[in-house]
Design an enzyme around this catalytic site. Sequence first.
Site, PDB file in Angstrom:
ATOM      1  N   ASN A   1      18.564  56.135  41.813  1.00 22.70           N
ATOM      2  CA  ASN A   1      19.532  55.051  41.638  1.00 22.70           C
ATOM      3  C   ASN A   1      20.731  55.659  40.918  1.00 22.70           C
ATOM      4  O   ASN A   1      20.659  55.934  39.728  1.00 22.70           O
ATOM      5  CB  ASN A   1      18.870  53.934  40.811  1.00 22.70           C
TER       6      ASN A   1
ATOM      7  N   LYS B   1      23.480  54.329  40.218  1.00 21.24           N
ATOM      8  CA  LYS B   1      24.238  53.358  39.404  1.00 21.24           C
ATOM      9  C   LYS B   1      25.740  53.517  39.665  1.00 21.24           C
ATOM     10  O   LYS B   1      26.133  53.820  40.796  1.00 21.24           O
ATOM     11  CB  LYS B   1      23.867  53.518  37.929  1.00 21.24           C
TER      12      LYS B   1
ATOM     13  N   HIS C   1      17.524  44.815  39.600  1.00 27.89           N
ATOM     14  CA  HIS C   1      17.512  45.837  38.555  1.00 27.89           C
ATOM     15  C   HIS C   1      17.860  45.171  37.225  1.00 27.89           C
ATOM     16  O   HIS C   1      18.680  44.255  37.165  1.00 27.89           O
ATOM     17  CB  HIS C   1      18.529  46.943  38.884  1.00 27.89           C
TER      18      HIS C   1
ATOM     19  N   GLU D   1      19.704  45.983  34.900  1.00 25.22           N
ATOM     20  CA  GLU D   1      21.134  45.983  34.568  1.00 25.22           C
ATOM     21  C   GLU D   1      21.854  44.849  35.305  1.00 25.22           C
ATOM     22  O   GLU D   1      22.815  44.282  34.788  1.00 25.22           O
ATOM     23  CB  GLU D   1      21.741  47.363  34.881  1.00 25.22           C
TER      24      GLU D   1
ATOM     25  N   GLU E   1      10.107  48.853  35.661  1.00 25.95           N
ATOM     26  CA  GLU E   1      10.995  49.611  34.787  1.00 25.95           C
ATOM     27  C   GLU E   1      11.115  48.895  33.446  1.00 25.95           C
ATOM     28  O   GLU E   1      11.870  47.908  33.328  1.00 25.95           O
ATOM     29  CB  GLU E   1      12.392  49.714  35.408  1.00 25.95           C
TER      30      GLU E   1
ATOM     31  N   GLY F   1      17.240  54.916  30.605  1.00 28.14           N
ATOM     32  CA  GLY F   1      18.347  55.669  30.027  1.00 28.14           C
ATOM     33  C   GLY F   1      18.177  56.031  28.566  1.00 28.14           C
ATOM     34  O   GLY F   1      19.102  56.552  27.934  1.00 28.14           O
TER      35      GLY F   1
ATOM     36  N   SER G   1      13.571  56.695  32.404  1.00 30.44           N
ATOM     37  CA  SER G   1      13.543  58.035  31.802  1.00 30.44           C
ATOM     38  C   SER G   1      12.570  59.005  32.475  1.00 30.44           C
ATOM     39  O   SER G   1      11.982  59.870  31.807  1.00 30.44           O
ATOM     40  CB  SER G   1      13.275  57.946  30.291  1.00 30.44           C
TER      41      SER G   1
HETATM   42  P1  PGA Z   1      16.874  56.287  34.064  1.00 29.24           P
HETATM   43  O1  PGA Z   1      17.180  54.947  34.896  1.00 29.24           O
HETATM   44  O2  PGA Z   1      16.027  57.165  34.915  1.00 29.24           O
HETATM   45  O3  PGA Z   1      18.235  56.882  33.782  1.00 29.24           O
HETATM   46  O4  PGA Z   1      16.160  55.867  32.815  1.00 29.24           O
HETATM   47  C1  PGA Z   1      16.190  54.389  35.708  1.00 29.24           C
HETATM   48  C2  PGA Z   1      16.725  53.148  36.399  1.00 29.24           C
HETATM   49  O5  PGA Z   1      17.464  52.377  35.788  1.00 29.24           O
HETATM   50  O6  PGA Z   1      16.413  52.929  37.578  1.00 29.24           O
END
Ligand code: PGA
Length: 252
Positions: free
Chosen positions: A11, A13, A96, A98, A166, A172, A211
């Site tokens: 992803n 983003k 997601h 976010e 997640e 992140g 992560s």
């Molecule tokens: P990350 O993000 O691997 O940077 O923690 C995962 C995600 O949001 O899909």
Amino acid sequence: MTAPKALVAGNWKMNGLKSAAAEITKLNDLIDDNGAMCDVLICPSFTLISTLCDLNADHVAIGAQDCHANASGAHTGDISAAMIKDLGCGHIIVGHSERRADHGESNDTVKAKAIAVQKSGLMAIICVGETIEERKAGEALNVVTNQVRASIPGDAVIENTIIAYEPVWAIGSGLTPTAADVEEVHKAVRDVLIERFGVGGSQINILYGGSVKASNAHELMSVPNVNGALVGGASLKADDFYGIISAYDQIG
Ligand code: PGA
């Protein structure tokens, strides 16, 4: 029933300009030279989908990070599942955390988007996950299983549904749950899928995200009922992402 073929999905983003296409070419070459024991998907921003699809990288599928719930109409700035399909994508991420946080998307919104994805004939990757407050309050299993139940469309079938667990606090942050915590949540999600789809529910991929990097991929991907990863930061560079993909060389 045997486990489904694992999927390692990236992803991107809100990252990547046209120059990022070089990472897809590199990733495709790495897989061509060294192989991959899992399916590989990259979900870039809308602006890059066309460029990346046109590369025709045969080992790297291209998907999207979101779509509108409607098929077309007066929704300035939005993109429909049909438009994404038209470019050559097979997968769309919905819900997601976010999007849930930045755009106030509820389970109902996520379900409406998943319906749009599946009606277009595409695979919906439905994201769920608890906040740190919910985990500390002992609510993680409740929150996640409720999200799964409330976000999967009534007409969903096993062939068009993927779940991505997640934990919001792991995204992140460099933090990850213990393998035992991941196992507990994935088992609970599996139980909901089997309750919903019968034995076919064991064929749905449940991805772990938050992560994931090359150094922890083997441990996380070896957990029972973890059928792949949804990767943010570590998917941006082909070498890092291939490090995660190659964890499947030992898992099979
Ligand atoms: P990350 O993000 O691997 O940077 O923690 C995962 C995600 O949001 O899909």
